[in-house]
Design a protein around this motif. Structure first.
Motif, PDB file in Angstrom:
ATOM      1  N   LEU A   8      52.820  23.564  33.594  1.00  0.00           N
ATOM      2  CA  LEU A   8      51.948  22.826  32.691  1.00  0.00           C
ATOM      3  C   LEU A   8      51.768  21.386  33.158  1.00  0.00           C
ATOM      4  O   LEU A   8      50.653  20.849  33.108  1.00  0.00           O
ATOM      5  N   ILE A   9      52.850  20.769  33.631  1.00  0.00           N
ATOM      6  CA  ILE A   9      52.750  19.393  34.118  1.00  0.00           C
ATOM      7  C   ILE A   9      51.896  19.331  35.382  1.00  0.00           C
ATOM      8  O   ILE A   9      51.142  18.373  35.590  1.00  0.00           O
ATOM      9  N   GLU A  10      51.990  20.334  36.217  1.00  0.00           N
ATOM     10  CA  GLU A  10      51.086  20.381  37.365  1.00  0.00           C
ATOM     11  C   GLU A  10      49.632  20.445  36.902  1.00  0.00           C
ATOM     12  O   GLU A  10      48.765  19.757  37.444  1.00  0.00           O
ATOM     13  N   PHE A  11      49.352  21.270  35.886  1.00  0.00           N
ATOM     14  CA  PHE A  11      47.977  21.435  35.413  1.00  0.00           C
ATOM     15  C   PHE A  11      47.461  20.208  34.670  1.00  0.00           C
ATOM     16  O   PHE A  11      46.251  19.969  34.656  1.00  0.00           O
ATOM     17  N   MET A  12      48.348  19.443  34.043  1.00  0.00           N
ATOM     18  CA  MET A  12      47.909  18.311  33.230  1.00  0.00           C
ATOM     19  C   MET A  12      48.117  16.956  33.898  1.00  0.00           C
ATOM     20  O   MET A  12      47.585  15.952  33.399  1.00  0.00           O
TER      21      MET A  12
END
Length: 422
Positions: free
Chosen positions: A349-353
């Protein structure tokens, strides 16, 4: 100024949460460790929160100039900070449209004066967003343009898009596309399926999006430009982007939280808080979006934060404008309904956001590591709450109010300074 954040946890690449401390010096991360030096430092108690890189949103509408009743750069930036976003990129469909060096410089000056987070500005591909005459890409780049887009409308003429791609490639700017063929709209206001017929509302075909993506993929292959697709919503669109990547086209794409979380069948009545463009589509489309995000076809998440006044949104689907707000709700929604059930990890999720949007556009942000700019958010992952109407934004047009979520933003830091504290 030196600051040490204590009593926090860091999320590792192996998706473990480990206790750490962070030392910040002159806006950058100087050290991360079990026990960093506190010499000459101001100490901040992280209260057991998880420290994450500040979120990066390359698709927001801050409405200034021209539509300040909906949002301003100041209120939009505050909304971003309250949602944990530290870098946002604002679209140019304002009044006047950001299609000249003078307007861009004016908007950038307002952002420097009023914004508590980093605000980068797009400029329009064509003058007045009319798909006819190209803007002066070189002058706009010199004035601080982040990238080029006609977001809000699709570039209707293939020849105009081809010339735009050639010029964007020449000056070294990404070309960001709202893909929508107006000739296929037929007055639609929500997805063409079963639900629009139940509600008696005209439908919007997925073809209006996917056909322009197919066209642009071939144009991008020929020109070599960095071509980025906004708010993908349709299964065929995902397939076109997947094909483009297999062909070696420099194409990237984003998906919104609302398209990942909702489908047209969730629209039970004529409630314009569910009206956005592109519309909420079918369960099959939603599954294709989730699969595409997880397999790398879609690169990251962007909110398409689109504020409107209560009066504008109270007229139903036929008369209300498209768009919902998303900056203050994106992380808790994605964490609660994708990370907690195990669809993706917190690291993903942190990669995506954060990480991938920054990498895709070459931005100096999106990571939490020694030497990096300290754009950071502290989150209580265990705190349960019901989403309230946004408090930073001027607008509250979202169907997610009242939704139970986990993941409360406690503090947001930009260049090492705390710009928001709950």
């Amino acid at each position: 100024m030196i600051t040490v954040i204590q009593n926090i946890k860091i999320n590792t690449k192996d998706n473990e949460l480990i206790p750490q401390e962070i030392r910040i010096n002159n806006g950058r991360i100087e050290a991360i460790g079990d026990q960093v030096s506190t010499q000459d430092a101001t100490l901040i108690d992280g209260q057991g929160c998880v420290a994450l890189p500040g979120f990066v949103d390359v698709h927001v509408h801050f409405r200034e100039p021209g539509f300040e009743a909906k949002e301003t750069i100041k209120t939009g930036a505050l909304s971003a900070a309250m949602g944990g976003f530290t870098t946002v990129c604002a679209m140019p469909n304002t009044n006047p449209v950001i299609d000249s060096k003078e307007t861009l410089e004016r908007v950038n000056a307002i952002a420097r004066r009023d914004a508590c987070v980093n605000v980068l500005s797009y400029a329009a591909i064509t003058k007045g967003l009319r798909s006819q005459e190209l803007t002066d890409f070189e002058a706009l780049k010199e004035a601080g343009c982040f990238a080029l887009t006609n977001d809000g409308v699709g570039v209707q003429e293939a020849g105009v898009m081809y010339r735009a791609m050639l010029e964007a490639k020449r000056v070294g700017l990404p070309l960001v596309a709202h893909t929508e063929d107006d000739s296929l709209l037929f007055g639609g206001v929500m997805h063409e399926g079963i639900q629009n017929k139940k509600l008696g509302l005209p439908g919007m075909l997925g073809l209006t999006e996917s056909t322009q993506i197919a066209r642009d993929i071939l144009l991008a292959k020929k020109t070599g430009v960095h071509y980025h697709v906004c708010h993908v919503s349709d299964e065929d669109s995902v397939e076109m982007i997947r094909l483009g990547k297999k062909m070696g086209v420099h194409v990237s794409a984003e998906v919104t939280p609302h398209h990942l979380l909702l489908v047209d069948e969730d629209i039970k009545e004529d409630d314009a808080n569910y009206k956005m463009n592109p519309p909420l589509r079918s369960k099959r489309d939603q599954n294709a979006l989730i699969k595409g995000l997880l397999d790398g076809t879609l690169d990251f998440i962007a909110t398409d934060h689109a504020p409107h006044t209560h009066e504008e949104k109270s007229g139903g689907f036929m008369t209300s404008p498209f768009g919902i707000v998303g900056l203050e709700t994106a992380f808790p929604l994605m964490y609660s309904y994708f990370v907690k059930p195990g669809v993706m990890t917190l690291h993903q999720l942190i990669e995506f956001m954060s990480t991938k949007p920054a990498q895709t556009f070459g931005l100096d942000c999106g990571v939490l590591e020694v030497g990096a700019v300290c754009d950071m958010v502290l989150v209580d992952l265990n705190q349960k709450s019901a989403l309230e109407a946004p408090k930073g934004s001027k607008s509250s047009n979202t169907p997610f109010i009242g939704t139970t979520v986990y993941g409360t933003i406690k503090k947001t830091f930009v260049k090492g300074s705390c710009v928001y504290e709950s």
